[in-house]
Enzyme design. Structure first.
Site, short mmCIF file in Angstrom:
data_model
loop_
_atom_site.label_atom_id
_atom_site.label_comp_id
_atom_site.label_asym_id
_atom_site.label_seq_id
_atom_site.Cartn_x
_atom_site.Cartn_y
_atom_site.Cartn_z
N ARG A 104 7.85 0.64 4.42
CA ARG A 104 6.74 -0.09 5.04
C ARG A 104 6.21 0.67 6.25
NH1 ARG A 104 7.74 -3.25 9.05
NH2 ARG A 104 9.75 -3.99 8.24
N LYS B 57 -13.52 1.82 -3.27
CA LYS B 57 -14.83 2.19 -3.77
C LYS B 57 -14.91 3.69 -4.05
CE LYS B 57 -15.89 -2.17 -2.98
NZ LYS B 57 -14.81 -2.72 -2.15
N ASP C 245 -18.33 0.92 9.31
CA ASP C 245 -17.91 0.85 7.91
C ASP C 245 -18.64 1.95 7.16
OD1 ASP C 245 -17.54 0.28 5.21
OD2 ASP C 245 -17.57 -1.89 5.50
N TYR D 285 -21.53 -7.08 5.34
CA TYR D 285 -20.84 -7.41 4.09
C TYR D 285 -20.27 -8.82 4.17
CZ TYR D 285 -16.94 -7.46 0.77
OH TYR D 285 -16.05 -7.80 -0.20
#
Length: 380
Positions: A51, A200, A175, A103
């Site tokens: 982690r 994306k 972004d 967004y």
């Protein structure tokens, strides 16, 4: 020649991806171990627990940071997990400024999740620097910029916004999902933080979900690294492997995305059923000059307003055969959607509400003649 002097495609293939020392494997191995042996308490080879850090994840973080020209990179399990790490640095009473075309997922996170925890927000047209300056309060901690925006494809002058925000000591988050580091590097334009939905274009094949943050400031990197470990919203080693594989071809894919999107936008601009085309590569786009200055090319996303309104837009997105009706974007296949009923339902009845006649296209890398023929038959 150092790695920092390499071209984009060379960095995408080699940064963080030296052949495996144990085997000579040319591809970064998928390290599935959850824990790592220590020679003595506290004496390890850079890895303790998966982690906290993982060799496959480190390779991805080094690679994408190199593409963004960033000193530090942090990978997350999703784009929203990355955004949550950033918004979560604020405290009750703090204030964040969004664009009027943010967004839907970002808006939902800030309004619905952190709004209930005392975070306040304002929506501002980022092209209006006077309005931005007027919206900044003593409590403002972050200005969130998308450029090009989702789904209206507005272009924001990153350098100008950074200057305005920094004058008041406010951080700027950009972004960069739509542009990718191949087309735009916000940190070099004055941004403090770059965030990606690596689901994306970075992944590029609709087969992995991920998020990424790139920063140059050591203080931000230290805080975000703490959150990344403490919260644990990290990608699996296999997800990191898939993202690394996708990033290797980002440059060549983006060139085709851009070529096809330009052709699609020009076709739509002459179609009688289309009221308006939103694409920074068209000379009549309001942000064309800024896009030409701060981007290498205008990208692979195209939006348009259907002249027939909501019902006609819904019929068109339901009639395509090559363009697939689906949410998400940035992969090799072309996608089409009606944002008001799909990705942006969360902004309905808000200042960020989307025109129901809007159609958003993620233009893929298929043969352009097939894409144009598909739009022709769908639009009638």
């Amino acid at each position: 020649m150092s790695a920092g002097d390499w071209g984009f495609d060379t960095r995408a293939i080699h940064v963080g991806q030296e052949p495996d020392e144990a085997t000579g494997a040319i591809t970064v191995p998928i390290h599935l171990a959850t824990t790592f042996v220590q020679a003595a308490p506290g004496q390890h080879q850079g890895f303790e627990y998966a982690r906290t850090s993982n060799p496959t994840r480190v390779a991805l973080e080094q690679c994408v940071a190199g593409l963004e020209r960033a000193e530090h990179g942090l990978a997350f399990a999703s784009g929203m997990a990355a955004e949550d790490a950033l918004v979560g640095m604020m405290r009750p009473g703090d204030h964040v400024i969004l664009g009027t075309d943010a967004y839907g997922g970002t808006f939902r996170l800030i309004d619905r999740v952190y709004g209930e925890r005392g975070i306040e927000w304002s929506a501002v047209d980022m092209a209006n620097l006077d309005a931005l300056a007027a919206a900044i309060r003593p409590e403002t901690r972050q200005v969130w910029v998308e450029t090009p925006t989702n789904p209206m494809l507005a272009v924001v002058d990153i350098e100008a916004v950074a200057d305005a925000a920094h004058a008041s000591g406010v951080d700027v988050v950009v972004d960069n999902t739509f542009a990718t580091p191949y087309l735009q590097n916000p940190l070099e334009l004055g941004a403090d933080v770059v965030v990606h939905s690596s689901t994306k274009y970075l992944g590029g094949h609709s087969d992995v979900v991920g998020g990424f943050i790139a920063v140059n400031r050591d203080d931000l990197a230290e805080r975000l690294s703490f959150v990344q470990n403490a919260v644990g919203a990290v990608p699996s080693p296999f997800d990191c492997y898939l993202l690394l594989r996708g990033v290797k071809t980002l440059g060549v894919r983006m060139d085709r995305h851009c070529d096809n999107a330009q052709a699609v936008a020009e076709y739509l601009a002459g179609h009688p059923a289309v009221e308006r085309v939103l694409f920074p590569g068209l000379p009549d786009h309001p942000g064309h000059e800024v896009a030409t200055r701060q981007m290498r090319r205008p990208g692979g996303m195209v939006s348009f307003i259907h002249g027939g309104g909501e019902a006609a837009a819904m019929a068109a997105v339901s009639a395509t055969r090559v363009f697939r009706l689906a949410e998400s974007l940035g992969a090799v296949e072309s996608l089409i959607e009606q944002p008001s009923t799909m990705t942006h339902m969360s902004v309905a009845d808000s200042p960020l509400a989307v025109d129901p006649g809007l159609v958003r296209l993620s233009v893929g890398i298929e043969t352009i003649d097939d894409l144009l023929a598909d739009l022709e038959q769908a639009l009638g």
